[in-house]
Write an enzyme that holds these catalytic residues in place. Structure first.
Site, PDB file in Angstrom:
ATOM      1  N   ASP A  82       1.113  -1.162  -0.030  1.00  0.00           N
ATOM      2  CA  ASP A  82       0.067   0.490  -0.246  1.00  0.00           C
ATOM      3  C   ASP A  82       1.224   1.389  -0.180  1.00  0.00           C
ATOM      4  OD1 ASP A  82      -2.054   0.921   0.219  1.00  0.00           O
ATOM      5  OD2 ASP A  82      -2.429   1.464   2.294  1.00  0.00           O
ATOM      6  N   ALA A 213     -11.555   4.972   1.808  1.00  0.00           N
ATOM      7  CA  ALA A 213     -12.562   4.648   2.579  1.00  0.00           C
ATOM      8  C   ALA A 213     -13.260   3.924   2.879  1.00  0.00           C
ATOM      9  CB  ALA A 213     -13.299   3.146   0.518  1.00  0.00           C
ATOM     10  N   ILE A 255      -9.795   0.185   2.691  1.00  0.00           N
ATOM     11  CA  ILE A 255     -10.440   0.396   4.498  1.00  0.00           C
ATOM     12  C   ILE A 255      -9.386  -0.057   5.229  1.00  0.00           C
ATOM     13  CG2 ILE A 255     -11.850  -0.357   5.725  1.00  0.00           C
ATOM     14  CD1 ILE A 255     -13.825  -1.276   3.103  1.00  0.00           C
TER      15      ILE A 255
HETATM   16  O1  G3H Z   1      -3.859   4.832   3.357  1.00  0.00           O
HETATM   17  C1  G3H Z   1      -2.973   4.692   4.992  1.00  0.00           C
HETATM   18  C2  G3H Z   1      -3.116   3.391   5.520  1.00  0.00           C
HETATM   19  O2  G3H Z   1      -4.508   3.471   6.304  1.00  0.00           O
HETATM   20  C3  G3H Z   1      -2.244   3.049   5.851  1.00  0.00           C
HETATM   21  O3  G3H Z   1      -1.632   3.678   7.287  1.00  0.00           O
HETATM   22  O4  G3H Z   1       0.347   4.099   6.530  1.00  0.00           O
HETATM   23  O5  G3H Z   1       0.167   4.534   9.004  1.00  0.00           O
HETATM   24  O6  G3H Z   1       0.027   2.192   8.263  1.00  0.00           O
HETATM   25  P1  G3H Z   1       0.019   4.041   7.493  1.00  0.00           P
HETATM   26  P1  13P Z   2      -9.295   4.790   5.759  1.00  0.00           P
HETATM   27  O1  13P Z   2      -7.928   5.799   5.889  1.00  0.00           O
HETATM   28  O2  13P Z   2     -10.306   5.852   4.797  1.00  0.00           O
HETATM   29  O3  13P Z   2      -8.856   4.008   6.034  1.00  0.00           O
HETATM   30  O4  13P Z   2      -8.314   4.320   3.896  1.00  0.00           O
HETATM   31  C1  13P Z   2      -7.917   3.709   3.662  1.00  0.00           C
HETATM   32  C2  13P Z   2      -6.806   3.756   2.594  1.00  0.00           C
HETATM   33  O5  13P Z   2      -6.402   3.761   1.925  1.00  0.00           O
HETATM   34  C3  13P Z   2      -5.122   2.656   2.585  1.00  0.00           C
HETATM   35  O6  13P Z   2      -4.413   3.156   1.547  1.00  0.00           O
HETATM   36 ZN    ZN Z   3      -4.764   4.361   0.493  1.00  0.00          ZN
END
Ligand code: G3H
Ligand code: 13P
Ligand code: ZN
Length: 312
Positions: A82, A213, A255
């Site tokens: 991600d 989302a 999510i």
């Molecule tokens: O969009 C980001 C995700 O919610 C991941 O969050 O970078 O704090 O693990 P994080």
């Molecule tokens: P939310 O913060 O809305 O859960 O989004 C998560 C996300 O986009 C992770 O890449």
């Molecule tokens: Zn994201």
């Protein structure tokens, strides 16, 4: 079942008018809560790992947990990076067994975003891995980067064909009004379906991704607020809008915040009921259970991908 890419998932989702849930994982309880829910409703999954998650839990632990979940459930699962911030991070995940990576060049200029995405696509495709990129910028917090609402920008439909053609990317995250993190729960998001429609017209059959989302799960707002959550009078991204997006070209819906809030509320509830509790299983277990409930709700009522896992 072995780990798979999202290619077949997106094809089925596009044709079937539903979306695959991409849930962020950081530890065993989160992996188990998500995969147990998916098993109950027979849904395929994307489990995604951020740079922060890799730093917290270590790549190898998360890989082994996901492999264990596949062995335990037999579900089709894709493991995805991600918000990859560089070629090097993407390469490390590809070399380490991920089947999908995101290169997030959304903060770069159009040409620089293309250049960086193309480099990742070439390496990923040579290794049988698929790539997601992003055009446009969501507001909110991801890892340590904070994007103010003024710096956020909707995706420009007139750029998408050139971007996809020049990069060879497999899916595209777009900005149409969702945002990262829990602060969005304070208002009601309005999704720009006109932009999504235009993009869908320009890229027929091409899978679109929606980040940010997390929405409000109405049944759970009270419990989350009771234990110090951040949803007073919350609205967030209405679930019916996500459902509509899933029926259109959106094949992957991200999510994370919803699961964080759920797990934390359940743990807080345990400490409120039993302040002296010191067996981690006694509070992490309810955290896992609440994640399972929320994910089941999302898979069935928001994403509509339930009942499709055994078509792989
Ligand atoms: O969009 C980001 C995700 O919610 C991941 O969050 O970078 O704090 O693990 P994080
Ligand atoms: P939310 O913060 O809305 O859960 O989004 C998560 C996300 O986009 C992770 O890449
Ligand atoms: Zn994201």
């Amino acid at each position: 079942m072995a780990l798979i890419t999202s290619k077949e998932m997106f094809k089925k989702a596009y044709e079937g008018g539903y979306a695959i849930g991409a849930f962020n994982v950081n530890n065993m309880e989160i992996v188990q809560g998500i995969t147990e829910a998916a098993k109950e409703v027979n849904a395929p999954l994307i489990l995604q790992v951020s740079a922060g998650a890799r730093k917290y839990a270590k790549h190898v632990y998360l890989m082994k947990l996901i492999e264990a979940a596949i062995e335990d459930t037999g579900l089709p699962i894709c493991v995805h990076l991600d918000h990859g911030d560089s070629f090097e991070t993407c390469k490390s995940c590809i070399d380490g067994g991920f089947t999908s990576v995101m290169i997030d060049g959304s903060h770069h200029t159009f040409d620089k975003n293309i250049e960086e995405t193309k480099r990742v696509v070439e390496y990923a495709h040579a290794h049988g891995v698929v790539v997601e990129a992003e055009l446009g910028r969501l507001a909110g917090v991801e890892d340590d980067i904070n994007v103010n609402a003024e710096d956020a920008s909707y995706t420009r439909p007139d750029q998408v064909e050139e971007f996809v053609a020049r990069t060879g990317v497999d899916s595209l995250a777009i900005a149409i009004g969702t945002s990262h993190g829990a602060y969005k729960f304070k208002g009601e998001a309005k999704l720009r379906f006109d932009i999504l429609e235009e993009i869908q017209k320009r890229l027929p059959g091409f899978p679109i991704v929606l980040h940010g989302a997390s929405s409000v799960v109405p049944e759970y707002v009270e419990l989350i607020n009771k234990y110090g959550g951040e949803m007073p009078g919350a609205k967030g991204v209405p679930e019916h809008m996500l459902r509509k997006a899933a029926e259109m070209a959106v094949c992957k819906i991200n999510i994370d915040s919803d699961l964080r809030l759920a797990m934390t509320a359940a743990i807080r509830e345990q400490f409120a009921l039993k302040p002296a509790e010191f067996d981690p299983r006694k509070y992490l277990g309810p955290g896992r259970d609440f994640i399972r409930e929320i994910v089941r709700h999302k898979l069935v009522s928001v994403l509509g991908c339930n009942g499709t896992a055994d078509t792989y």
